[in-house]
Design an enzyme around this catalytic site. Structure first.
Site, PDB file in Angstrom:
ATOM      1  N   SER A   1      -2.053   0.476  -0.052  1.00  0.00           N
ATOM      2  CA  SER A   1      -1.662   1.618  -0.871  1.00  0.00           C
ATOM      3  C   SER A   1      -2.611   2.796  -0.625  1.00  0.00           C
ATOM      4  CB  SER A   1      -1.613   1.205  -2.340  1.00  0.00           C
ATOM      5  OG  SER A   1      -0.961   2.171  -3.118  1.00  0.00           O
TER       6      SER A   1
ATOM      7  N   ASP B   1       9.392  -2.626  -3.075  1.00  0.00           N
ATOM      8  CA  ASP B   1       8.249  -1.888  -3.623  1.00  0.00           C
ATOM      9  C   ASP B   1       8.760  -0.772  -4.531  1.00  0.00           C
ATOM     10  OD1 ASP B   1       6.019  -0.100  -3.943  1.00  0.00           O
ATOM     11  OD2 ASP B   1       5.112  -0.997  -2.157  1.00  0.00           O
TER      12      ASP B   1
ATOM     13  N   HIS C   1       4.850  -4.226  -4.542  1.00  0.00           N
ATOM     14  CA  HIS C   1       3.598  -3.539  -4.230  1.00  0.00           C
ATOM     15  C   HIS C   1       2.360  -4.363  -4.561  1.00  0.00           C
ATOM     16  CE1 HIS C   1       1.825   0.329  -3.112  1.00  0.00           C
ATOM     17  NE2 HIS C   1       0.961   0.233  -4.114  1.00  0.00           N
TER      18      HIS C   1
END
Length: 275
Positions: free
Chosen positions: A145, A221, A254
């Site tokens: 991320s 995600d 995620h």
């Protein structure tokens, strides 16, 4: 430098250290996993950059990477995600301030006094690791991320310093998504041209080397279409003739469940380039 954790793990040692950072002007923590091979020889290093709200603990306790690092004989180094301390600027927001350093050098007050994570990750920490641990100067870098953004931008800004790069769910175009726009406006100011220096989609257009680059992105995600936008980076890389492997993984979100599912393949990706 003070060792504050020391745990046996897959034949090696998972440690955490505290030290005073000159780049960040505060005390910082970082984790080091030394595989069993490090007891008898120097080993290469894979650096991991974590995402928003994380510390060095998230990766070392959730990803399960030590098993694969031990198999390949690769050290793992995991810094915190921002400067820390009572005198470090902060706001009541998960995506700005402490835990959200974005791996850049802030130029705007009050952030510029401490928020120099780019210098810390790209220069200070590797110099410390290579001076104090049984490692070589063969480096690779990965992240998740916000940390994926950091890994890509650090590699693209430092040709010749790394041998491979990978990322999970990276923020590849921070200049064009809410997370990045908020952080870059605060840390770098409103002049968007300056943001390009830390935007992987902009940096890849002028890349001077071609490293093995692997990106895994979960199709489920929740941030895929609003914050991550791998399509923008893929288009820029293709236009620049920069070969990348972008794998869209059905069903994955995620979380660190996603990271743990594919971290072995990422460590192998780096080991191939490092060893």
């Amino acid at each position: 430098m003070e060792r504050i954790e020391h745990r046996a793990c897959f034949g090696g040692w998972q440690d955490v250290y505290r030290h005073r950072s000159a780049a960040l002007d505060c005390n910082m923590q970082f984790a080091v996993y030394l595989p069993p091979q490090a007891a008898s020889r120097v080993v290469p290093v894979l650096y991991w950059l974590s995402g928003l709200t994380c510390t060095e603990q998230n990766f070392i306790t959730k990803a399960g990477a030590q098993r694969y690092a031990a198999e390949h004989g690769v050290a793992l180094v995991v810094p915190d995600t921002s400067p820390r301390g009572d005198d470090v600027a902060d706001v009541d927001s998960y995506d700005l301030g402490k835990g959200a350093g974005f791996y850049l050098n802030a130029t705007q007050a009050p952030w510029s006094q401490h928020y120099r994570m780019y210098d810390y990750v790209a220069q200070e920490l590797p110099a410390l690791i290579e001076a104090r641990f049984p490692v070589t100067d063969a480096r690779a870098i990965s992240g998740h991320s916000m940390g994926g953004h950091g890994a890509l931008s650090v590699v693209l800004k430092n040709p010749g310093r790394y041998r491979s790069v990978s990322a999970f769910s990276p923020i590849v175009a921070p200049s064009h998504v809410p997370w990045g726009e908020k952080a870059f406006s605060a840390y770098l100011g409103d002049h968007r041209e300056t943001w390009k220096a830390y935007d992987a989609t902009e940096l890849v257009k002028a890349a001077s080397e071609r490293l093995p680059l692997l990106i895994d992105q979960g199709e489920a995600d929740e941030f895929l279409h609003t914050q991550l936008r791998p399509d923008l980076f893929k288009a820029a890389a293709d236009a620049a003739d920069y070969p990348i492997t972008l794998r869209m993984q059905p069903g994955y979100d995620h979380s660190y469940y996603f990271v743990a599912s594919f971290i072995g393949e990422h460590v192998a990706h780096h080991a191939k380039a490092l060893l």
